[in-house]
Design an enzyme around this catalytic site. Structure first.
Site, PDB file in Angstrom:
ATOM      1  N   SER A 156       0.820  -1.219   0.000  1.00  0.00           N
ATOM      2  CA  SER A 156       0.000   0.000   0.000  1.00  0.00           C
ATOM      3  C   SER A 156       0.853   1.267   0.000  1.00  0.00           C
ATOM      4  CB  SER A 156      -0.921   0.026   1.229  1.00  0.00           C
ATOM      5  OG  SER A 156      -1.932  -0.928   1.087  1.00  0.00           O
ATOM      6  N   GLN A 157       0.245   2.319  -0.495  1.00  0.00           N
ATOM      7  CA  GLN A 157       0.842   3.658  -0.455  1.00  0.00           C
ATOM      8  C   GLN A 157       1.123   4.013   1.020  1.00  0.00           C
ATOM      9  OE1 GLN A 157      -1.937   6.397  -2.139  1.00  0.00           O
ATOM     10  NE2 GLN A 157      -0.744   8.197  -1.625  1.00  0.00           N
TER      11      GLN A 157
END
Length: 213
Positions: A64-65
């Site tokens: 994930s970011q």
């Protein structure tokens, strides 16, 4: 791959980006500042590891970011020794953040290849979740419930009832809900039957898969 002073400098810059984007929790920022995210990724992405972006990992999943990881972690409002269920171990990066925050982490991954790889990798880095499980995130871990918090790291088309049921009263469930894009949603359990719901705008996640293995 090693963790160098150059990587530490890039982490510091990433933390500055997250602060500008509104992340305030000092423990969360400190965890992001400490964890070598580049080690959780394919070496070909090493130079991009501290950009605020999601990247592909094994089994058609993503890491994930960092902003998303920080945002979800902040919503949990964790205290030391809180018992947390993570749905979607993935690369183990979010797991490492939860460990850095002092949580007792129980995590489920339904991709066998990823589960085996991440289990070995986390212990090599010195992160020791209480329990890593290969299984169906929609079902949670009833044998270890109730949990102070539950975090879902993939897009759920609906909110799985077992997860709501495995929360303690005053416990928090952070889950992205939706199909193509998801609304980040927080549920706070107020009693056996009552939940308070808060929504925090659109995010994009890979889908939460049911156990088909």
């Amino acid at each position: 791959m090693k963790d160098t002073l150059r990587h530490a400098g890039m982490r510091k810059q990433l933390v500055e980006v997250l602060i500008r984007k509104g992340i305030k929790n000092k423990s969360v920022l400190s965890a992001i500042n400490k964890i070598p995210r580049h080690l959780f990724m394919d070496s070909s992405f090493e130079d991009h590891a501290y950009q605020d972006k999601a990247f592909p990992i094994a089994a058609d999943q993503t890491i994930s970011q960092p902003y998303t990881v920080a945002f979800q972690s902040e919503l949990l409002q964790l205290k030391k020794d809180d018992k947390v269920l993570e749905i979607g171990t993935g690369s183990g990066y979010q797991t490492a953040v939860l460990c850095e925050l002092g949580a007792k982490v129980y995590s489920i991954e339904r991709q066998k290849e990823l589960f085996k790889k991440t289990k070995l990798f986390l212990s090599k880095l010195g992160y020791r979740p209480k329990y890593l499980s290969f299984g169906d995130g929609y079902k949670g871990l009833v044998e270890h419930a109730p949990f102070d918090s539950i975090i879902v790291t993939a897009g759920a088309p609906f909110v799985p009832k077992p997860l709501l049921g495995q929360l303690k009263v005053e416990g928090r469930l952070v889950i992205p809900v939706g199909d193509d894009t998801q609304i980040m949603t927080l549920f706070i359990r107020k009693s056996k039957t009552e939940f308070e719901k808060h929504e925090f705008g659109e995010f994009r996640f890979v889908p939460l898969l049911e156990d088909k293995n």
